[in-house]
Motif scaffolding. Structure first.
Motif, PDB file in Angstrom:
ATOM      1  N   THR A 169      84.954  59.663  39.515  1.00 32.02           N
ATOM      2  CA  THR A 169      85.247  58.666  38.482  1.00 32.02           C
ATOM      3  C   THR A 169      84.367  57.425  38.582  1.00 32.02           C
ATOM      4  O   THR A 169      84.321  56.651  37.637  1.00 32.02           O
ATOM      5  CB  THR A 169      86.723  58.234  38.545  1.00 32.02           C
ATOM      6  OG1 THR A 169      86.990  57.688  39.841  1.00 32.02           O
ATOM      7  CG2 THR A 169      87.644  59.404  38.255  1.00 32.02           C
ATOM      8  N   GLU A 170      83.750  57.207  39.724  1.00 35.80           N
ATOM      9  CA  GLU A 170      82.875  56.033  39.891  1.00 35.80           C
ATOM     10  C   GLU A 170      81.686  56.436  40.741  1.00 35.80           C
ATOM     11  O   GLU A 170      81.783  57.322  41.584  1.00 35.80           O
ATOM     12  CB  GLU A 170      83.623  54.883  40.590  1.00 35.80           C
ATOM     13  CG  GLU A 170      84.748  54.303  39.775  1.00 35.80           C
ATOM     14  CD  GLU A 170      85.484  53.176  40.519  1.00 35.80           C
ATOM     15  OE1 GLU A 170      84.906  52.594  41.463  1.00 35.80           O
ATOM     16  OE2 GLU A 170      86.629  52.919  40.165  1.00 35.80           O
TER      17      GLU A 170
ATOM     18  N   GLU B  62      95.088  62.811  40.343  1.00 35.12           N
ATOM     19  CA  GLU B  62      96.333  62.173  39.943  1.00 35.12           C
ATOM     20  C   GLU B  62      97.379  62.142  41.064  1.00 35.12           C
ATOM     21  O   GLU B  62      98.251  61.283  41.087  1.00 35.12           O
ATOM     22  CB  GLU B  62      96.927  62.879  38.725  1.00 35.12           C
ATOM     23  CG  GLU B  62      96.145  62.685  37.450  1.00 35.12           C
ATOM     24  CD  GLU B  62      94.982  63.662  37.289  1.00 35.12           C
ATOM     25  OE1 GLU B  62      94.610  64.340  38.279  1.00 35.12           O
ATOM     26  OE2 GLU B  62      94.437  63.741  36.182  1.00 35.12           O
TER      27      GLU B  62
ATOM     28  N   ALA C 151      88.596  61.179  42.659  1.00 35.51           N
ATOM     29  CA  ALA C 151      89.958  60.826  42.264  1.00 35.51           C
ATOM     30  C   ALA C 151      90.750  62.063  41.882  1.00 35.51           C
ATOM     31  O   ALA C 151      90.186  63.101  41.511  1.00 35.51           O
ATOM     32  CB  ALA C 151      89.914  59.850  41.086  1.00 35.51           C
TER      33      ALA C 151
ATOM     34  N   ALA D 169      92.466  58.261  46.172  1.00 35.31           N
ATOM     35  CA  ALA D 169      91.032  58.371  45.890  1.00 35.31           C
ATOM     36  C   ALA D 169      90.247  58.247  47.199  1.00 35.31           C
ATOM     37  O   ALA D 169      90.650  57.538  48.116  1.00 35.31           O
ATOM     38  CB  ALA D 169      90.602  57.299  44.909  1.00 35.31           C
TER      39      ALA D 169
ATOM     40  N   ARG E 262      87.987  64.849  40.383  1.00 32.67           N
ATOM     41  CA  ARG E 262      86.767  64.498  39.661  1.00 32.67           C
ATOM     42  C   ARG E 262      86.185  63.188  40.176  1.00 32.67           C
ATOM     43  O   ARG E 262      86.890  62.342  40.719  1.00 32.67           O
ATOM     44  CB  ARG E 262      87.027  64.409  38.167  1.00 32.67           C
ATOM     45  CG  ARG E 262      88.111  63.453  37.791  1.00 32.67           C
ATOM     46  CD  ARG E 262      88.503  63.610  36.316  1.00 32.67           C
ATOM     47  NE  ARG E 262      89.712  62.862  36.031  1.00 32.67           N
ATOM     48  CZ  ARG E 262      89.733  61.577  35.686  1.00 32.67           C
ATOM     49  NH1 ARG E 262      88.615  60.929  35.514  1.00 32.67           N
ATOM     50  NH2 ARG E 262      90.879  60.966  35.481  1.00 32.67           N
TER      51      ARG E 262
ATOM     52  N   THR F 146      83.858  67.246  37.131  1.00 31.88           N
ATOM     53  CA  THR F 146      85.137  67.794  37.592  1.00 31.88           C
ATOM     54  C   THR F 146      84.851  68.851  38.662  1.00 31.88           C
ATOM     55  O   THR F 146      84.249  69.882  38.369  1.00 31.88           O
ATOM     56  CB  THR F 146      85.921  68.404  36.424  1.00 31.88           C
ATOM     57  OG1 THR F 146      86.190  67.366  35.479  1.00 31.88           O
ATOM     58  CG2 THR F 146      87.221  69.016  36.913  1.00 31.88           C
TER      59      THR F 146
END
Length: 97
Positions: free
Chosen positions: A40-41, A67, A65, A71, A38, A26
């Motif tokens: 994510t991949e 919310e 990414a 991304a 954060r 994060t």
């Protein structure tokens, strides 16, 4: 490499990453919504040194990414993580997300 911006977070390319390894990915949490920027991949690690976060991306890209934002693919390399500031007539302030 050029700086990468997502909301209030800006990633600045640096020659090397050093510091204490952080056990999560994060980069920043929103003060207003609690949403997180954060990874994510992809393969990456966060480091902390002198009150600054650093991101090292090991894979070809890592996906940043959030919310409320699109991304972003972060290229392999070393990055300093900062919160963007903006100028208002009252002075400089950190951008809130």
């Amino acid at each position: 490499m050029q700086p990468i911006r997502q909301g209030d977070v800006i990633l600045l390319p640096v020659p090397q990453v050093e510091g204490e390894k952080i056990p999560h990915l994060t980069l920043a949490e929103g003060e207003v919504t609690g949403h997180k920027h954060r990874i994510t991949e992809g393969e990456a690690k966060l480091f902390f040194k002198n009150d600054t976060l650093y991101l090292r991306v090991y894979s070809q890209t890592a996906l940043l990414a959030h919310e409320e934002h699109q991304a972003i693919a972060v290229p392999q390399g070393h990055w300093m993580v900062k919160i963007q500031r903006e100028y208002e007539p009252e002075g400089w302030r950190y951008v809130a997300d």
